[in-house]
Structure formats: C-alpha cells, structure tokens
Design a protein around this motif. Structure first.
Motif, PDB file in Angstrom:
ATOM      1  N   PHE A 113      19.524  37.591  40.543  1.00  0.00           N
ATOM      2  CA  PHE A 113      20.203  38.881  40.435  1.00  0.00           C
ATOM      3  C   PHE A 113      21.044  39.006  41.694  1.00  0.00           C
ATOM      4  O   PHE A 113      20.497  39.038  42.800  1.00  0.00           O
ATOM      5  CB  PHE A 113      19.199  40.041  40.433  1.00  0.00           C
ATOM      6  N   GLN A 114      22.355  39.071  41.520  1.00  0.00           N
ATOM      7  CA  GLN A 114      23.220  39.338  42.673  1.00  0.00           C
ATOM      8  C   GLN A 114      23.797  40.737  42.473  1.00  0.00           C
ATOM      9  O   GLN A 114      23.875  41.211  41.343  1.00  0.00           O
ATOM     10  CB  GLN A 114      24.298  38.265  42.804  1.00  0.00           C
ATOM     11  N   PHE A 115      24.192  41.388  43.546  1.00  0.00           N
ATOM     12  CA  PHE A 115      24.515  42.820  43.452  1.00  0.00           C
ATOM     13  C   PHE A 115      25.935  43.165  43.884  1.00  0.00           C
ATOM     14  O   PHE A 115      26.234  44.326  44.137  1.00  0.00           O
ATOM     15  CB  PHE A 115      23.502  43.624  44.274  1.00  0.00           C
ATOM     16  N   GLU A 116      26.785  42.143  43.952  1.00  0.00           N
ATOM     17  CA  GLU A 116      28.134  42.426  44.447  1.00  0.00           C
ATOM     18  C   GLU A 116      28.791  43.549  43.636  1.00  0.00           C
ATOM     19  O   GLU A 116      29.377  44.468  44.205  1.00  0.00           O
ATOM     20  CB  GLU A 116      28.965  41.139  44.377  1.00  0.00           C
ATOM     21  N   HIS A 117      28.695  43.446  42.311  1.00  0.00           N
ATOM     22  CA  HIS A 117      29.333  44.470  41.474  1.00  0.00           C
ATOM     23  C   HIS A 117      28.674  45.841  41.620  1.00  0.00           C
ATOM     24  O   HIS A 117      29.292  46.860  41.374  1.00  0.00           O
ATOM     25  CB  HIS A 117      29.330  44.046  39.997  1.00  0.00           C
ATOM     26  N   MET A 118      27.398  45.833  42.012  1.00  0.00           N
ATOM     27  CA  MET A 118      26.663  47.089  42.087  1.00  0.00           C
ATOM     28  C   MET A 118      26.907  47.820  43.414  1.00  0.00           C
ATOM     29  O   MET A 118      26.396  48.914  43.625  1.00  0.00           O
ATOM     30  CB  MET A 118      25.165  46.798  41.933  1.00  0.00           C
ATOM     31  N   MET A 119      27.632  47.174  44.311  1.00  0.00           N
ATOM     32  CA  MET A 119      27.868  47.820  45.605  1.00  0.00           C
ATOM     33  C   MET A 119      29.328  48.238  45.766  1.00  0.00           C
ATOM     34  O   MET A 119      29.767  48.578  46.853  1.00  0.00           O
ATOM     35  CB  MET A 119      27.422  46.883  46.724  1.00  0.00           C
ATOM     36  N   LEU A 120      30.078  48.215  44.647  1.00  0.00           N
ATOM     37  CA  LEU A 120      31.507  48.526  44.753  1.00  0.00           C
ATOM     38  C   LEU A 120      31.777  50.027  44.846  1.00  0.00           C
ATOM     39  O   LEU A 120      32.762  50.436  45.455  1.00  0.00           O
ATOM     40  CB  LEU A 120      32.253  47.953  43.535  1.00  0.00           C
ATOM     41  N   ASP A 121      30.914  50.845  44.233  1.00  0.00           N
ATOM     42  CA  ASP A 121      31.189  52.282  44.255  1.00  0.00           C
ATOM     43  C   ASP A 121      30.467  52.978  45.410  1.00  0.00           C
ATOM     44  O   ASP A 121      29.781  53.975  45.234  1.00  0.00           O
ATOM     45  CB  ASP A 121      30.881  52.944  42.901  1.00  0.00           C
ATOM     46  N   GLN A 122      30.600  52.412  46.585  1.00  0.00           N
ATOM     47  CA  GLN A 122      30.118  53.075  47.797  1.00  0.00           C
ATOM     48  C   GLN A 122      31.139  52.820  48.901  1.00  0.00           C
ATOM     49  O   GLN A 122      31.932  51.876  48.802  1.00  0.00           O
ATOM     50  CB  GLN A 122      28.730  52.557  48.201  1.00  0.00           C
ATOM     51  N   GLN A 123      31.114  53.648  49.928  1.00  0.00           N
ATOM     52  CA  GLN A 123      32.114  53.475  50.976  1.00  0.00           C
ATOM     53  C   GLN A 123      31.837  52.190  51.747  1.00  0.00           C
ATOM     54  O   GLN A 123      30.691  51.935  52.110  1.00  0.00           O
ATOM     55  CB  GLN A 123      32.106  54.695  51.902  1.00  0.00           C
ATOM     56  N   PRO A 124      32.885  51.373  51.985  1.00  0.00           N
ATOM     57  CA  PRO A 124      32.689  50.074  52.623  1.00  0.00           C
ATOM     58  C   PRO A 124      31.944  50.202  53.954  1.00  0.00           C
ATOM     59  O   PRO A 124      32.237  51.091  54.740  1.00  0.00           O
ATOM     60  CB  PRO A 124      34.123  49.563  52.857  1.00  0.00           C
ATOM     61  N   GLY A 125      30.962  49.323  54.141  1.00  0.00           N
ATOM     62  CA  GLY A 125      30.225  49.304  55.400  1.00  0.00           C
ATOM     63  C   GLY A 125      29.186  50.412  55.512  1.00  0.00           C
ATOM     64  O   GLY A 125      28.465  50.497  56.500  1.00  0.00           O
ATOM     65  N   LYS A 126      29.120  51.295  54.506  1.00  0.00           N
ATOM     66  CA  LYS A 126      28.139  52.382  54.593  1.00  0.00           C
ATOM     67  C   LYS A 126      27.006  52.129  53.596  1.00  0.00           C
ATOM     68  O   LYS A 126      26.874  51.044  53.048  1.00  0.00           O
ATOM     69  CB  LYS A 126      28.837  53.700  54.283  1.00  0.00           C
ATOM     70  N   GLU A 127      26.218  53.194  53.348  1.00  0.00           N
ATOM     71  CA  GLU A 127      25.071  53.040  52.458  1.00  0.00           C
ATOM     72  C   GLU A 127      25.429  53.440  51.040  1.00  0.00           C
ATOM     73  O   GLU A 127      26.437  54.095  50.800  1.00  0.00           O
ATOM     74  CB  GLU A 127      23.940  53.919  52.955  1.00  0.00           C
ATOM     75  N   LYS A 128      24.527  53.112  50.118  1.00  0.00           N
ATOM     76  CA  LYS A 128      24.813  53.441  48.719  1.00  0.00           C
ATOM     77  C   LYS A 128      24.990  54.940  48.486  1.00  0.00           C
ATOM     78  O   LYS A 128      25.650  55.357  47.536  1.00  0.00           O
ATOM     79  CB  LYS A 128      23.719  52.889  47.808  1.00  0.00           C
ATOM     80  N   TRP A 129      24.391  55.723  49.360  1.00  0.00           N
ATOM     81  CA  TRP A 129      24.454  57.197  49.216  1.00  0.00           C
ATOM     82  C   TRP A 129      25.844  57.736  49.536  1.00  0.00           C
ATOM     83  O   TRP A 129      26.157  58.875  49.219  1.00  0.00           O
ATOM     84  CB  TRP A 129      23.440  57.857  50.152  1.00  0.00           C
ATOM     85  N   ASP A 130      26.630  56.922  50.241  1.00  0.00           N
ATOM     86  CA  ASP A 130      27.976  57.350  50.628  1.00  0.00           C
ATOM     87  C   ASP A 130      28.923  56.975  49.496  1.00  0.00           C
ATOM     88  O   ASP A 130      29.435  55.862  49.426  1.00  0.00           O
ATOM     89  CB  ASP A 130      28.342  56.716  51.970  1.00  0.00           C
ATOM     90  N   LEU A 131      29.089  57.942  48.610  1.00  0.00           N
ATOM     91  CA  LEU A 131      29.692  57.683  47.315  1.00  0.00           C
ATOM     92  C   LEU A 131      31.189  57.406  47.392  1.00  0.00           C
ATOM     93  O   LEU A 131      31.892  57.965  48.225  1.00  0.00           O
ATOM     94  CB  LEU A 131      29.456  58.879  46.383  1.00  0.00           C
ATOM     95  N   ALA A 132      31.648  56.566  46.487  1.00  0.00           N
ATOM     96  CA  ALA A 132      33.083  56.309  46.335  1.00  0.00           C
ATOM     97  C   ALA A 132      33.322  55.997  44.864  1.00  0.00           C
ATOM     98  O   ALA A 132      32.423  55.505  44.177  1.00  0.00           O
ATOM     99  CB  ALA A 132      33.496  55.130  47.211  1.00  0.00           C
ATOM    100  N   PRO A 133      34.538  56.295  44.358  1.00  0.00           N
ATOM    101  CA  PRO A 133      34.813  55.976  42.952  1.00  0.00           C
ATOM    102  C   PRO A 133      34.792  54.460  42.727  1.00  0.00           C
ATOM    103  O   PRO A 133      35.023  53.688  43.669  1.00  0.00           O
ATOM    104  CB  PRO A 133      36.223  56.527  42.715  1.00  0.00           C
ATOM    105  N   LEU A 134      34.508  54.059  41.506  1.00  0.00           N
ATOM    106  CA  LEU A 134      34.479  52.622  41.200  1.00  0.00           C
ATOM    107  C   LEU A 134      35.902  52.054  41.229  1.00  0.00           C
ATOM    108  O   LEU A 134      36.767  52.524  40.499  1.00  0.00           O
ATOM    109  CB  LEU A 134      33.889  52.427  39.796  1.00  0.00           C
ATOM    110  N   PRO A 135      36.156  51.049  42.083  1.00  0.00           N
ATOM    111  CA  PRO A 135      37.474  50.408  42.047  1.00  0.00           C
ATOM    112  C   PRO A 135      37.499  49.420  40.877  1.00  0.00           C
ATOM    113  O   PRO A 135      37.013  48.294  40.989  1.00  0.00           O
ATOM    114  CB  PRO A 135      37.566  49.701  43.404  1.00  0.00           C
ATOM    115  N   PHE A 136      38.073  49.859  39.759  1.00  0.00           N
ATOM    116  CA  PHE A 136      37.923  49.151  38.498  1.00  0.00           C
ATOM    117  C   PHE A 136      38.508  47.735  38.541  1.00  0.00           C
ATOM    118  O   PHE A 136      37.883  46.782  38.057  1.00  0.00           O
ATOM    119  CB  PHE A 136      38.573  49.990  37.389  1.00  0.00           C
TER     120      PHE A 136
END
Ligand code: GLC
Length: 545
Positions: free
Chosen positions: A269-292
């Motif tokens: 299980f790799q998670f690259e795609h699952m970490m796209l909708d967060q602010q770069p360099g921050k945590e998953k809680w720091d939300l960002a829209p999905l860069p489609f």
C-alpha cells in the motif's frame, strides 16, 4: 490469451477489508466480533470478493484499536476465541474466501509479555527486544516525535533509560536489529500459516528498520535485507498474498517490495495519491483541495512504473482514511453516481483492488456534534494539541470532519433497524445517522445501487483478463474534469472514462468508441461526448484476432 493458470491467485482477486470492531456484533456488547463476521460471510460471497483482510483481532489493551498487540497468538476475548477464528477460516474457505491477518510487527503493546520482561532490568533476556537509550530524566535522547503526538521517547525510571515508540507510549518499538526478535516473529507467522490463513497485511512495515540515532524511521538501510529474510523464512513456504503498508514507498522501492520474483511481498500500500489533498510539507489535517491533474499523473506514474516490474494495490479507503465519496466525490446530490465513478476509475487499473467495509454501499463521513463523540486516539490527541497551541476549535473540527479516522470507523450500516443492524446493545462508537437511507439491506435489493455496481465490477475482473495484464495509458492528461485511460492487451482494448466533477464535461474521444461493448456504466442511456456529473463508463473492443 492470458495464461491465467500460471498467475498467482491474488492477481485477479478482490480483497475486502473488515474493521472487526465496527463490522457486526453478535453478543450485544456493542463491539463487532468474529462470530458476527461469520454471520456475514454470505454477504461477502455475494459481493464476489476473494479474500478478507481482517484488521487486528489479537489480544490487545485497545489503546490503538488492536494495533497494540499483547499476544500475537491469541484472540482478544472482545472479539471471540481462537476456536472462533479457526471456524472463520474454515467457513470462509467453504465460500472460496481467504483470510488475511494484519501483522503489526513494528511495535507491540507495552502490556505484551516481552515488554513486561524487558523493563524488569537491563539484563533481562527480553530487554534487547526493544529500542532503549540511556539518558537522564527530562533529557531526551533526541527531539523525535511520535505519530500520535508528543515525544517518541518514554522514560522508565527503574532502568534510567528511555524506550523508543513511533506511535503511542503504549506501543513500544521492537528492535529488529536483534535476530532473536526476528526469529520470534517468523515462528509466529509460521504458526498462523499452519492455521490456514491466506495471507498477511503488514502494518507500517517500512518503519521496522529504524535507526533513531540518525533519526531514520522509514526505509532504514537494513529494511530490504530484513524483509527478504522474513519472506524466505515464512511467506515463500506458502501460497499467500502479502501486502506491506508503506507510507514511505516510492516507485523505485516499490519494485523491490513487490518484485515479481516474490522475494519480499506481493504488493504494497503506497499513499502518494492519498497525500495530495493536504498542504505541502504539513499534516493531513491541513486541508487543501485535491489537485486533480496531479492525481492523474500520480496514478499513471505508478501504473507505468510497476507494469511488469511489480504490482499495485488499488485502494481509496481504509480504516485510517476518510470515506472516499465524501472526500473526492459528492456525498449529497450525487452520492451514488460519484461513489460508482470512483470505483470505476480505481477498479479499472492494474493491481489488486481493496474494498473497505461500507465503501461498497457508498457510506459517508460522519459529523458528530463535538469531540466527545470521537474515539480515535489520533483524533483526540490532535484536538487537544491544536487547542493548546491556540487553534480555533471550529477550524480543528473542520479538519476532524474531513480527515478523522473515525469517519471510517462508524458501524457498518446493515439495515434501517435500530443501530443499523450492527448491534442490539450500545455501539462503542455512534452509528452514522444516515443509515436509514444508506444500508446493505436496501442496496442488495436494488439493481441500481452502489452495492450492485461493485458486485458487477468484481465479476468483470474475472471475465476480462485485460483487467490483469492490459497496459495502461492515460488520455486527456491535462483535462481538469475527465479521468480517462485505456488498458490494452493482446485480446483487445478497454476504455475507462469518467467525469470527476459535478458539472457536465466534454469528452470527444467517446466518438471513437461508438460500437464498443459497454462493460459498466453508472447512468442509464447512451454515453455521449458530453458526460453528465460524475458519469463513468468502461467500454471494451475485442482485438482483430
Ligand atoms: C498503521 C495502522 C493504523 C495504526 C498504525 C500504528 O498505520 O493502519 O491504524 O494506528 O499503523 O500501528
């Protein structure tokens, strides 16, 4: 023709993940259990899955819902007995379903016998099973942090030493440098293999070869040496599916992990795609829209790089992730359409699909009124820490609503009856109130439901070998709405085409596929060059020969 017979069985398999605590309660204590799972095996057989990955059911104080194991060779009474487990394996087998156990090998519970011994004295034979550093109280060996908040070091006054824990204080890290630890682990794995399990999912496996003095956690220098040794000593003696959880995986090391020679695992299980909708360099809680467009590039890269050199796992949901329909679809107006669209896009790719319980119903995130309704250690710690650091509570709740692991952990929605048919008692975590409308009972009766759509997808995979060996090509790469790709094999070509948005979208390439056979489609009527909101289709053209 694809030489299906020579393929490992898991290459055309679909795996279903069960989070036992929330799946089905059989004894009214509000907690799901093994007998509950046995009672639902016919449902799983109907869905058409080949294997069940069971999140941990071993003895555990449940600090991290079973990912803190105190005995690898026994079942927690909350879930049942070893005899129940044996029955589950046997009953599943009758329905051609294999059971995949979750192996948590990076750490144990602090209540595991090994750790209780280890902290008795520095001379204890188990002391070196864990990672210790000398120090003075209050002077930590370094500033490493634990994943669930706070420092990664915990002081044991009796020993005047710190132990290392990448997760909670109740999850001390095992010392993989110690060959005795590795031997204990291999013997335990062989014991489960003897019980007839079909495979293993390996929790945070890229973190086992840690070197805390150099602040290395993921991908330590000895990682692949350890994994190859484990595979040789255990997995290669059986016909298993093995999947490693590796947050630090990239396409290069994934070729080692999932090498076709079977020297490590079947896949990761790799998670690259699952970490796209967060602010770069921050945590998953720091939300960002999905860069489609990035999502498409990311998926395409994995498809391309592992083709013939490794194997992908295909997943959008699990017990650590929010519900995909709420995350990347639309859990209101287009809930059914978007849930089916996401499934079409993921299941059409090369790899082994994993369905997380309730995903096949289009279950959604939950919005509990306030933090007291949440149960997950990660969520609770995050809330406390962020409030201490001056964050606005409403902002923190927004992050919790979007990303809390409890979104995936509310009870399975079986019916419109009390507690969604999950338990007669009080559920350990509240049921999502939308169970009246979203539940397995009604979806199984409805040929247009999300459930029926998933059932068709699992059956298509068995009928069309192109799912297994077709070469992937991404189309309309820069398009902001359409996710389109082909899979091509000696037998023909499959097109997967999806509108990833809630607005109509132009898709001119459909005109070249007018005479193709429709394998699955999430709307009624013909597919045209303008796709409706979240419309998705799979088309098939047989080759000339
Ligand atoms: C994995 C599990 C997660 C657990 C963690 C520590 O990421 O999926 O649920 O909390 O490992 O074991």
């Amino acid at each position: 023709m694809t030489e299906k017979k020579n393929l490992p069985w898991w290459k055309d398999a679909v795996v279903y993940q069960i989070y036992p605590k929330s799946f089905q309660d059989s004894d009214g204590d509000g907690i799901g259990d093994i007998r509950g799972i046995i009672s639902r095996l016919d449902y799983l057989a109907d869905l058409g899955i080949d294997a069940v990955w069971l999140s941990p059911v071993y003895c555990s104080p449940q600090d991290d819902n079973g990912y803190d194991i105190s005995d690898y060779q026994d079942i927690d009474p909350m879930f049942g007995t070893l005899a129940d487990m044996e029955e589950l394996i046997a009953e599943a087998k009758k329905r051609n379903i294999r059971i995949i156990m979750d192996l948590v090998l990076n750490h144990t519970s602090d209540e595991h016998r090994w750790f209780l011994e280890a902290k008795k004295s520095r001379e204890n034979p188990y002391h070196d099973y864990y990672v210790w550093r000398d120090g003075a109280e209050g002077e930590l060996p370094n500033d490493m942090k634990a994943s669930f908040g706070g420092p990664a070091w915990e002081w044991v006054p009796e020993l005047k030493q710190y132990y290392f824990h990448q997760f909670s204080v109740k999850q001390p890290d095992l010392n993989w440098e110690n060959p005795k630890v590795r031997r204990e682990i291999y013997d335990m794995i062989l014991w489960w293999m003897d019980k007839g399990v079909g495979g293993f999912r390996l929790d945070v496996i890229d973190q086992v070869a840690k070197e805390p003095d150099r602040k290395i956690t993921n991908n330590g220098p000895r990682l692949h040496e350890f994994l190859q040794e484990m595979s040789r000593e255990t997995f290669q003696k059986g016909d298993l599916i093995t999947v490693g959880e590796a947050w630090g995986a990239n396409t290069e090391n994934a070729k080692l992990y999932s090498s076709p020679d079977g020297s490590e695992f079947s896949m990761v299980f790799q998670f690259e795609h699952m970490m796209l909708d967060q602010q770069p360099g921050k945590e998953k809680w720091d939300l960002a829209p999905l860069p489609f467009v990035k999502l498409k590039q990311c998926m395409a890269k994995w498809q391309r790089e592992l083709y013939g050199r490794g194997w992908n796992s295909l997943f959008m949901d699990n017990h650590d992730l929010p519900r995909i329909v709420s995350r990347w679809g639309d859990d209101k107006e287009y809930r059914e359409e978007s849930a089916k669209m996401l499934a079409t896009v993921f299941h059409g790719m090369q790899g082994t699909p994993y369905i997380y319980q309730g995903e096949e119903l289009g279950m959604t995130n939950v919005k509990f009124e306030d933090i007291t309704h949440y149960r997950d250690i990660e969520t609770l710690n995050l809330y406390r820490e962020r409030l201490e650091n001056g964050y606005d509570p409403d902002d923190v709740m927004r992050s919790v609503y979007a990303k809390s692991r409890d979104n995936a952990r509310t009870p399975m929605q079986w019916s419109a009856e009390k507690n969604a048919g999950f338990t007669d008692g009080t559920p350990w975590i509240e049921v999502n109130p939308n169970y009246i409308e979203i539940n397995a009972d009604s979806e199984r009766r409805d040929p247009d439901s999300v459930f029926s759509y998933y059932r068709t997808l699992t059956h298509l995979r068995k009928e069309y070998p192109v799912f297994i060996d077709g070469k992937f090509e991404l189309l309309m790469e820069e398009d902001e709405q359409i996710f389109a790709y082909t899979r091509t094999s000696s037998e023909g070509e499959m097109l997967v085409c999806a509108n990833f948005s809630g607005e109509p979208a132009k898709c001119p390439l459909i005109s070249g596929w007018k005479d193709a056979r429709e394998l699955i489609h999430n709307y009624h009527g013909d597919v045209t060059e303008e796709l409706r909101p979240y419309e998705a289709v799979m088309l098939w053209k047989a080759g000339e020969n």
